[in-house]
Design a protein around this motif. Structure first.
Motif, PDB file in Angstrom:
ATOM      1  N   HIS A   1       1.477  -9.927   1.891  1.00  0.00           N
ATOM      2  CA  HIS A   1       2.271  -9.110   2.802  1.00  0.00           C
ATOM      3  C   HIS A   1       2.831  -9.964   3.935  1.00  0.00           C
ATOM      4  N   ALA A   2       2.004 -10.891   4.419  1.00  0.00           N
ATOM      5  CA  ALA A   2       2.494 -11.746   5.510  1.00  0.00           C
ATOM      6  C   ALA A   2       3.736 -12.496   5.060  1.00  0.00           C
TER       7      ALA A   2
ATOM      8  N   ASP B   1      10.411   1.452   7.302  1.00  0.00           N
ATOM      9  CA  ASP B   1       9.103   1.993   6.938  1.00  0.00           C
ATOM     10  C   ASP B   1       8.375   1.054   5.977  1.00  0.00           C
ATOM     11  N   ARG B   2       9.121   0.479   5.060  1.00  0.00           N
ATOM     12  CA  ARG B   2       8.459  -0.418   4.098  1.00  0.00           C
ATOM     13  C   ARG B   2       7.913  -1.650   4.802  1.00  0.00           C
ATOM     14  N   TYR B   3       8.658  -2.105   5.806  1.00  0.00           N
ATOM     15  CA  TYR B   3       8.181  -3.235   6.608  1.00  0.00           C
ATOM     16  C   TYR B   3       6.927  -2.839   7.381  1.00  0.00           C
ATOM     17  N   MET B   4       7.001  -1.659   8.001  1.00  0.00           N
ATOM     18  CA  MET B   4       5.896  -1.225   8.855  1.00  0.00           C
ATOM     19  C   MET B   4       4.641  -0.942   8.022  1.00  0.00           C
TER      20      MET B   4
ATOM     21  N   LEU C   1       0.851  -2.314   8.572  1.00  0.00           N
ATOM     22  CA  LEU C   1      -0.340  -1.469   8.728  1.00  0.00           C
ATOM     23  C   LEU C   1      -1.351  -1.733   7.628  1.00  0.00           C
ATOM     24  N   GLU C   2      -0.856  -1.988   6.440  1.00  0.00           N
ATOM     25  CA  GLU C   2      -1.781  -2.265   5.338  1.00  0.00           C
ATOM     26  C   GLU C   2      -2.590  -3.523   5.603  1.00  0.00           C
ATOM     27  N   MET C   3      -1.965  -4.491   6.248  1.00  0.00           N
ATOM     28  CA  MET C   3      -2.720  -5.705   6.567  1.00  0.00           C
ATOM     29  C   MET C   3      -3.862  -5.391   7.509  1.00  0.00           C
TER      30      MET C   3
ATOM     31  N   LYS D   1       1.755  -5.687  -4.844  1.00  0.00           N
ATOM     32  CA  LYS D   1       3.115  -5.264  -5.165  1.00  0.00           C
ATOM     33  C   LYS D   1       3.167  -3.849  -5.726  1.00  0.00           C
ATOM     34  N   GLY D   2       2.051  -3.311  -6.129  1.00  0.00           N
ATOM     35  CA  GLY D   2       2.042  -1.983  -6.716  1.00  0.00           C
ATOM     36  C   GLY D   2       0.994  -1.898  -7.799  1.00  0.00           C
TER      37      GLY D   2
END
Lengths: 405, 189, 239
Positions: free
Chosen positions: A147-148, A293-296, A300-302, A346-347
């Protein structure tokens, strides 16, 4: 308030959705629908890629433009096709493991886990407690570094060349160093085995991980200071590339993109594979389904991954790391089939295996999240400017090794 | 999800359909439903829209080649269905073609689940199953002019590769055959 | 205020920039050819063959069983088994690889060969500066290039090598004990037979019975080690 609480498992309101000053934010996002074929004779067709720097590898988009607006977009890929599935069907079960590293080469440990999980289902192997913890730790570290760097690349594609990406890579490098001292390789880890893990953790490794995990939130804070309120970022991302909830589900979209569109579906929560039911973490859910939102969601997931890591590092027991029933040589599962899946960064990454009792899989199928997430690329891009496709494409977060296989 | 119950539900909802439970011998216990070609689309529509099952998410689509089973063999397409609302799954659904040569048509599920779009194209590309009703059935991973279907079990790769000396004997043998053939053909290429 | 977010971000970059003058943590770049980070112990790139003792040809642990060749995912290993046998480190007559080639331009460093080897004969090296201008010959390594001493192995992977050495020593001790027991049993049987033949004669076995225990440590001097013991121990390993 966007990427925040909807549903019981959703995360708390840490997310902020500042809006840029109106003069930038409202700028001509409304006129999307005007794009399609009033004047089909005057469409400009261009081929974006396969060597365009924004395509993350060899990927091409055949784009039809009406002025600056996208009317039609067809993704073209297969340039990196190695027929991974065929190779795996001609080799033993074990020999496919290092090839899974090369699917999504950013997240080799997640891929290892997905494959090992499927084979364990197929052969009925039990994973020892300690190995499960090691798997969670390595998979969550993988998520952090994926993600980073995804966010780093995304910002880079918006024109902030270098700086945010380098900050992200600085953190990623620390995690890759951990992988190297664990498995011997930074990216092609080839670490997990059917029924456990390959080698015991090196001395002091867990302390190193604790150090990296303790420092990681500092990076997230820094990144947020760097970007969260940035007016250019907001203008480029808010309201761009909107993906509706219905289309996301219909298109089989998984991972952060699905959740950014407001669907509460995380396989760690749904399937509770491994030992994910033991950890207390939340699933961030978006509300708008746009690029912002996808960026955010990834940010948040991190933070949630850090939480999982802290718990796993606290609780990890000692003990064996391999199922004694598992064999390195002469591994032949009984005839049958199994589909196993995990929540990779990624999913949904799934492996579908059919065994006919021989040492090779009869059928070996990878369900690649990167490929299937591309299904709705055209719908997300239609009506936006050409420059936006690069950004929208960046948020899908694909790796061509996995798309083409 | 109880497969027996799903089966009887479908049989009630789609009259005339022939279903069969395919038993899976591995410890995974993922048994599957074999659909008949004529009613498959109606059955799939029921699976998606039924409020109890609500299998709105088609995760995985894949082909399997069975050349030696039942005479001339058949191609099989397997779908793994999940529900994002009910959070259950997978329901494994399969369909079989009549044979492997000419009667390779199956109904496409892309109109129901768009996630099948690329995956069905892939099955078409690598296995040669023709999906009726697919909006854009083209090759996806191989290039357009390519003829064969590489994932079939009887696929023979074309003898047109560039030889690089490697340690491996099988490659070495093939490379020799390749160069011999070239010499016979007059040394072109 | 418009531009506030950008200004905040720039303050962050400035903090990092000036911080890199004072804090080592913010200056993470390593000037590679001059400056080198130590490699972790687990680091791996390409395989090599381990030999014991001073002579690589005599001490090669590989017995040419071809398991690694079969298991290698990209098929970069090529082995031809020898026709004759040579005594190995334990003194047992074993096959050896007449040809052992690894094409390291094909190798993907997965170390599956290391895992499947029942004889601890192939291990991963850490040498990575291998560029050559000979694309084909230069990257196809034969066994003289692949053979590296056990000392080298101990140097690059000390923990792992110590474990392997301990395990091998144990196996060796076991094999020796077994060989000794077998020799003794044979001697006893011979003595019994002799007794049975000539019952009044005192047992002449003791000298032949004590000899193996003297010569046991020097493994190579046991050509008469009973075939049963050697074959049974290889079967156990290959299981």
């Amino acid at each position: 308030m966007s990427a925040t609480a909807t549903g019981s498992t959703a995360t708390g309101p840490t997310a902020i959705r500042p809006t840029a000053t109106p003069e930038i934010a409202t700028q001509e996002i409304a006129g999307k629908a005007a794009a399609a074929g009033d004047n089909p004779g005057e469409l400009l067709e261009i081929s974006l890629g396969p060597h365009h720097p924004s395509t993350h590898g060899v990927f091409r988009m055949d784009v039809s433009l009406d002025g600056e607006r996208i009317v039609k977009l067809k993704p073209v890929f297969g340039y990196l096709h190695r027929n991974h599935e065929k190779i795996a069907e001609t080799a033993s079960y074990l020999a496919a493991m290092p090839y899974t590293d090369r699917l999504d080469y950013m997240c080799s440990l997640s891929n290892n886990w997905a494959y090992a999980l499927s084979v364990e289902k197929l052969a009925g192997l039990q994973v020892p407690e300690r190995a499960e913890y090691i798997r969670v730790i390595t998979a969550e570290l993988t998520r952090l570094q994926n993600h980073a760097s995804t966010i780093g690349f995304l910002i880079q594609e918006m024109g902030a060349s270098g700086t945010p990406l380098m900050y992200a890579f600085r953190e990623r490098e620390k995690i890759l160093d951990l992988f190297e001292s664990l498995s011997g390789s930074r990216m092609m880890c080839n670490y997990m085995r059917f029924g456990g893990c390959r080698v015991e953790l090196p001395a002091g490794w867990l302390d190193e991980v604790r150090k990296v995990v303790a420092e990681f939130p500092r990076f997230l804070d820094e990144f947020e200071r760097l970007l969260a309120g940035n007016e250019i970022l907001m203008a480029r991302t808010q309201g761009v590339g909107v993906l509706s909830k219905e289309l996301a589900i219909q298109g089989g979209i998984t991972g952060p993109i699905l959740r950014a569109s407001g669907v509460n579906y995380d396989i760690r929560k749904v399937d509770k594979y491994g030992i994910y039911d033991r950890f207390d973490f939340k699933v961030p859910i978006g509300a708008h389904g746009d690029v912002y939102d996808r960026y955010m969601i990834r940010m948040l997931e991190m933070r949630e991954s850090v939480k999982i890591l802290e718990q796993a590092l606290r609780d990890i027991p000692s003990g064996p790391i391999m199922d004694p029933k598992s064999k390195i040589r002469g591994f032949r599962p009984k005839a049958g089939e199994a589909y196993g899946r995990i929540e990779s960064p990624k999913g949904e990454l799934g492996f579908y295996l059919i065994s006919d009792g021989s040492p090779n899989p009869y059928r070996y199928r990878v369900r690649p999240p990167s490929l299937i997430n591309l299904t709705v690329l055209e719908d997300m891009c239609r009506g936006y400017n050409l420059a936006d496709t690069v950004v929208i494409f960046g948020t899908i977060d694909i790796v061509l090794g996995e798309v083409d296989r | 999800m109880n497969l027996e119950k799903v089966k009887s539900d479908i049989e009630a909802a789609v009259p005339g359909c022939r279903l069969q439970i395919v038993v899976n011998g591995s410890p995974s216990g993922q048994h599957s439903l074999l659909l008949d070609r004529e009613h498959a689309f109606a059955v799939a529509k029921f699976l998606r829209d039924d409020p109890e099952l609500c299998l709105d998410y088609c995760s995985n689509v894949t082909g399997v080649d069975w050349p030696d089973t039942e005479g001339s063999g058949y191609l099989e397409v397997v779908y793994h269905l999940y529900s994002t609302v009910k959070k259950h799954g997978p329901l494994t659904v399969r369909m079989r073609t009549e044979d492997r040569k000419d009667a390779v048509n199956l109904p496409s599920f892309t109109p129901l689940w768009r996630s099948a779009e690329f995956q069905e194209r892939e099955v078409f590309d690598l296995y040669g199953v023709v999906f009726d009703g697919h909006p854009d059935l083209r090759r996806i991973l191989m290039w357009d002019g390519f003829e064969d279907h590489p994932m079939r079990k009887d696929y023979v790769d074309p003898d047109d590769y560039e030889y690089e000396p490697t340690a491996h004997d099988a490659v070495l043998k093939r490379a020799l055959e390749h160069s011999n053939r070239d010499e016979k053909a007059g040394g072109c290429q | 205020m418009l531009g506030e977010g950008i200004a905040k971000g720039l303050a962050e970059t400035a903090r990092n920039f000036f911080g890199s003058y004072v804090s080592k943590e913010r200056l993470t770049t390593v000037q590679f050819p001059e400056e080198r980070l130590p490699q972790p112990e687990a680091a791996r790139d390409f395989p090599f063959l381990v030999y014991d003792g001073p002579d690589w040809q005599a001490g090669l642990r590989c017995v040419g069983c071809q398991i690694c060749e079969k298991e290698c995912p990209p098929k970069c290993i090529y082995i031809e088994k020898s026709k004759d046998k040579k005594p190995d480190a334990l003194g047992k007559p074993q096959f050896y690889p007449a040809v052992f080639n690894i094409d390291i331009s094909v190798c993907m460093s997965c170390q599956i060969c290391v895992e499947v080897c029942p004889f601890e004969a192939i291990k991963m090296d850490t040498e990575f500066e291998l560029s050559t201008d000979d694309r084909f010959g230069g990257l196809l390594w034969d066994k003289s290039q692949l053979a590296k001493s056990n000392e080298h192995y101990n140097k690059i992977h000390p923990t792992e090598a110590a474990e392997v050495d301990a395990r091998l020593a144990e196996e060796k001790a076991k094999a020796e004990a077994k060989a000794k027991a077998a020799v003794q049993a044979a001697a006893q049987a011979a003595a019994k037979a002799a007794e049975a033949k000539a019952s009044p004669a005192p047992p002449s076995a003791p000298p032949s019975g004590s000899a193996p225990s003297d010569s046991a440590p020097s493994g190579s001097a046991a050509p008469s080690a009973p075939a049963t013991s050697s074959s049974s121990s290889t079967v156990a390993k290959n299981d």
